[in-house]
Design a protein around this motif. Sequence first.
Motif, PDB file in Angstrom:
ATOM      1  N   ILE A  42       0.840  -1.200   0.000  1.00 29.06           N
ATOM      2  CA  ILE A  42       0.000   0.000   0.000  1.00 29.06           C
ATOM      3  C   ILE A  42       0.875   1.250   0.000  1.00 29.06           C
ATOM      4  CG2 ILE A  42      -1.760   1.266   1.297  1.00 29.06           C
ATOM      5  CD1 ILE A  42      -2.592  -1.625   2.327  1.00 29.06           C
ATOM      6  N   SER A  43       1.849   1.292   0.903  1.00 28.86           N
ATOM      7  CA  SER A  43       2.764   2.431   0.950  1.00 28.86           C
ATOM      8  C   SER A  43       3.891   2.168   1.931  1.00 28.86           C
ATOM      9  CB  SER A  43       2.025   3.692   1.397  1.00 28.86           C
ATOM     10  OG  SER A  43       2.929   4.764   1.546  1.00 28.86           O
ATOM     11  N   PRO A  44       5.103   2.587   1.576  1.00 31.75           N
ATOM     12  CA  PRO A  44       6.169   2.590   2.573  1.00 31.75           C
ATOM     13  C   PRO A  44       5.923   3.770   3.518  1.00 31.75           C
ATOM     14  CG  PRO A  44       6.946   3.591   0.561  1.00 31.75           C
ATOM     15  CD  PRO A  44       5.559   3.059   0.284  1.00 31.75           C
ATOM     16  N   PRO A  45       6.641   3.850   4.623  1.00 30.03           N
ATOM     17  CA  PRO A  45       6.517   5.034   5.482  1.00 30.03           C
ATOM     18  C   PRO A  45       6.822   6.302   4.675  1.00 30.03           C
ATOM     19  CG  PRO A  45       7.802   3.334   6.566  1.00 30.03           C
ATOM     20  CD  PRO A  45       7.598   2.881   5.149  1.00 30.03           C
ATOM     21  N   LEU A  46       6.031   7.325   4.911  1.00 26.77           N
ATOM     22  CA  LEU A  46       6.162   8.577   4.159  1.00 26.77           C
ATOM     23  C   LEU A  46       6.271   9.769   5.084  1.00 26.77           C
ATOM     24  CD1 LEU A  46       3.264   8.099   1.574  1.00 26.77           C
ATOM     25  CD2 LEU A  46       5.698   7.843   1.124  1.00 26.77           C
ATOM     26  N   PRO A  47       6.965  10.823   4.648  1.00 27.49           N
ATOM     27  CA  PRO A  47       6.901  12.072   5.407  1.00 27.49           C
ATOM     28  C   PRO A  47       5.519  12.702   5.220  1.00 27.49           C
ATOM     29  CG  PRO A  47       8.237  12.349   3.430  1.00 27.49           C
ATOM     30  CD  PRO A  47       7.871  10.895   3.518  1.00 27.49           C
ATOM     31  N   TYR A  48       5.114  13.468   6.184  1.00 26.33           N
ATOM     32  CA  TYR A  48       3.782  14.074   6.189  1.00 26.33           C
ATOM     33  C   TYR A  48       3.464  14.812   4.882  1.00 26.33           C
ATOM     34  CZ  TYR A  48      -0.089  17.075   7.479  1.00 26.33           C
ATOM     35  OH  TYR A  48      -1.284  17.729   7.497  1.00 26.33           O
ATOM     36  N   ASP A  52      -0.540  13.582   0.608  1.00 23.62           N
ATOM     37  CA  ASP A  52      -1.545  13.971  -0.388  1.00 23.62           C
ATOM     38  C   ASP A  52      -1.249  13.361  -1.757  1.00 23.62           C
ATOM     39  OD1 ASP A  52      -3.139  15.435   1.359  1.00 23.62           O
ATOM     40  OD2 ASP A  52      -2.094  17.318   0.931  1.00 23.62           O
ATOM     41  N   ALA A  53       0.004  13.426  -2.186  1.00 25.30           N
ATOM     42  CA  ALA A  53       0.378  12.846  -3.486  1.00 25.30           C
ATOM     43  C   ALA A  53       0.206  11.339  -3.458  1.00 25.30           C
ATOM     44  CB  ALA A  53       1.816  13.204  -3.831  1.00 25.30           C
ATOM     45  N   TRP A  54       0.605  10.693  -2.363  1.00 26.50           N
ATOM     46  CA  TRP A  54       0.407   9.243  -2.247  1.00 26.50           C
ATOM     47  C   TRP A  54      -1.078   8.896  -2.332  1.00 26.50           C
ATOM     48  CZ3 TRP A  54      -2.625   7.013   1.485  1.00 26.50           C
ATOM     49  CH2 TRP A  54      -2.749   5.627   1.374  1.00 26.50           C
ATOM     50  N   TYR A  55      -1.911   9.647  -1.626  1.00 24.32           N
ATOM     51  CA  TYR A  55      -3.345   9.359  -1.599  1.00 24.32           C
ATOM     52  C   TYR A  55      -3.947   9.401  -3.005  1.00 24.32           C
ATOM     53  CZ  TYR A  55      -8.264   9.527  -0.416  1.00 24.32           C
ATOM     54  OH  TYR A  55      -9.612   9.263  -0.344  1.00 24.32           O
ATOM     55  N   TRP A  58      -2.793   6.275  -4.749  1.00 26.04           N
ATOM     56  CA  TRP A  58      -3.425   5.075  -4.196  1.00 26.04           C
ATOM     57  C   TRP A  58      -4.877   4.956  -4.664  1.00 26.04           C
ATOM     58  CZ3 TRP A  58      -2.638   0.469  -2.758  1.00 26.04           C
ATOM     59  CH2 TRP A  58      -3.632  -0.252  -2.112  1.00 26.04           C
ATOM     60  N   GLN A  59      -5.584   6.067  -4.746  1.00 20.95           N
ATOM     61  CA  GLN A  59      -6.967   6.023  -5.226  1.00 20.95           C
ATOM     62  C   GLN A  59      -7.021   5.436  -6.628  1.00 20.95           C
ATOM     63  OE1 GLN A  59      -9.870   6.714  -3.468  1.00 20.95           O
ATOM     64  NE2 GLN A  59      -8.352   6.661  -1.850  1.00 20.95           N
ATOM     65  N   GLN A  60      -6.096   5.823  -7.472  1.00 21.15           N
ATOM     66  CA  GLN A  60      -6.053   5.312  -8.824  1.00 21.15           C
ATOM     67  C   GLN A  60      -5.637   3.838  -8.837  1.00 21.15           C
ATOM     68  OE1 GLN A  60      -3.250   7.309 -11.468  1.00 21.15           O
ATOM     69  NE2 GLN A  60      -4.940   7.560 -12.898  1.00 21.15           N
ATOM     70  N   LYS A  61      -4.592   3.514  -8.094  1.00 23.09           N
ATOM     71  CA  LYS A  61      -4.089   2.134  -8.046  1.00 23.09           C
ATOM     72  C   LYS A  61      -5.114   1.185  -7.450  1.00 23.09           C
ATOM     73  CE  LYS A  61      -0.368  -0.620  -5.960  1.00 23.09           C
ATOM     74  NZ  LYS A  61       0.851  -0.572  -5.124  1.00 23.09           N
ATOM     75  N   SER A  62      -5.692   1.540  -6.314  1.00 24.66           N
ATOM     76  CA  SER A  62      -6.612   0.637  -5.631  1.00 24.66           C
ATOM     77  C   SER A  62      -7.904   0.445  -6.421  1.00 24.66           C
ATOM     78  CB  SER A  62      -6.927   1.145  -4.219  1.00 24.66           C
ATOM     79  OG  SER A  62      -7.625   2.366  -4.266  1.00 24.66           O
ATOM     80  N   GLY A  63      -8.292   1.426  -7.206  1.00 23.28           N
ATOM     81  CA  GLY A  63      -9.480   1.269  -8.038  1.00 23.28           C
ATOM     82  C   GLY A  63      -9.295   0.182  -9.089  1.00 23.28           C
TER      83      GLY A  63
END
Length: 69
Positions: A42-48, A52-55, A58-63
């Motif tokens: 889903i995601s490696p640890p990310l800085p805060y 937003d860019a990850w989200y 992820w919305q595109q990938k998970s769909g």
Amino acid sequence: MESCLLLTKRLNLETVAEGVESLSLWQQLQEMNCPLAQGYFISPPLPYNSIDAWYQQWQQKSGNLTLSA
């Protein structure tokens, strides 16, 4: 894994699958109706400031990862 999910459903608890690191595990969890998961797939640890860019990604990938009915 399946017995843990069944137990939490019977106890009306929320379940978060941890250590999801592959598409095959993600698909198994989807088949077992596991609503929440975390892990490197889903995601490696990310800085805060990267969330937003990850989200958006992820919305595109998970769909594209939903199971065919």
